[in-house]
Design an enzyme around this catalytic site. Sequence first.
Site, PDB file in Angstrom:
ATOM      1  CG  ASP A 114      -9.252   0.620  -0.113  1.00 21.65           C
ATOM      2  OD1 ASP A 114      -8.407   0.450  -1.012  1.00 21.65           O
ATOM      3  OD2 ASP A 114      -8.951   0.854   1.073  1.00 21.65           O
ATOM      4  CG  ASP A 145      -2.299   0.579   0.930  1.00 25.61           C
ATOM      5  OD1 ASP A 145      -2.375   1.483   0.072  1.00 25.61           O
ATOM      6  OD2 ASP A 145      -3.282   0.149   1.555  1.00 25.61           O
TER       7      ASP A 145
END
Length: 290
Positions: A106, A47
Amino acid sequence: MHKRGLKLGIYGDFGTKTCGGYPGSEFHLKTDAETFASWKVDSLKLDGCNSNTSDYKTGYPAMGHYLNKTGRPIVYSCSWPAYLNPSKVNYTIIKKACNLWRNYGDIQDSWDSVLSIVDFYGNNHKMLSAAQGPGHWNDPDQLIIGDFSLSYEQSKSQFALWSIFAAPLYMSNDLRKIPTWAKDILQNREVIAVNQDKLGLMGKRIVYKKNNYEIWMKNLSDVTTAVVLFNRNVQGTPQILSVDYSMLGWTHKVAVVKDLFANKTLGKHENHFSHPVNVDGVVMVKLTPA
């Protein structure tokens, strides 16, 4: 994990801390890559929280380098483009460093979230498809089939569209509790074959009627074409959707049509194919020139 026939994936972060506040990999890329390999990790999702985006063009490739140096095959997923303005993403560089990459927010366990991703992929096809191919993939995020929010029709729609995208098929459900109907969708070999086609092409949206319906297509290596008729209406009854073969770039006038979810041949159809499609649902077919 491996004894159960599963792969082991791990989550990390390029920054000083992960998005959840745990230690990140910045300044420890080599050590972390070697540690992951020693743990027999098969996949790394890296990430980009708590980091400087100006460091991405050196940092993300560096982690890829160190992973390769371990000698263990580890699928490398980067969140690199997800933190950048889409117009400023250099996919030529990213696809050399990463096996797959997240480029949108997301996914949430909701139908609206699925639709927002579908819209992003439909609206940005030219940019996204140019970067995609075997070994380097756009990742629209996880399948939420078998979780809580999606209906049966919505679940088929996500699976069909992710397969047309040639997207990585990561499940987010609890394998111990997955409903039989969701398992049947996720194990549909005909649809998976479209996703896994060796050309690695990203399918495209060829018809878009806002809040009404869409038609997607993907050319396959066996000279057939997969088509998804997608009914985006949120209420009402099934509507008949149709694809004209000329919309596919075909010169063929007749096609043998196979319904991939039903695993059933629907016979020969001339010039076009039409079929009723349920609300929020899809009909996914494979067209073979006849």
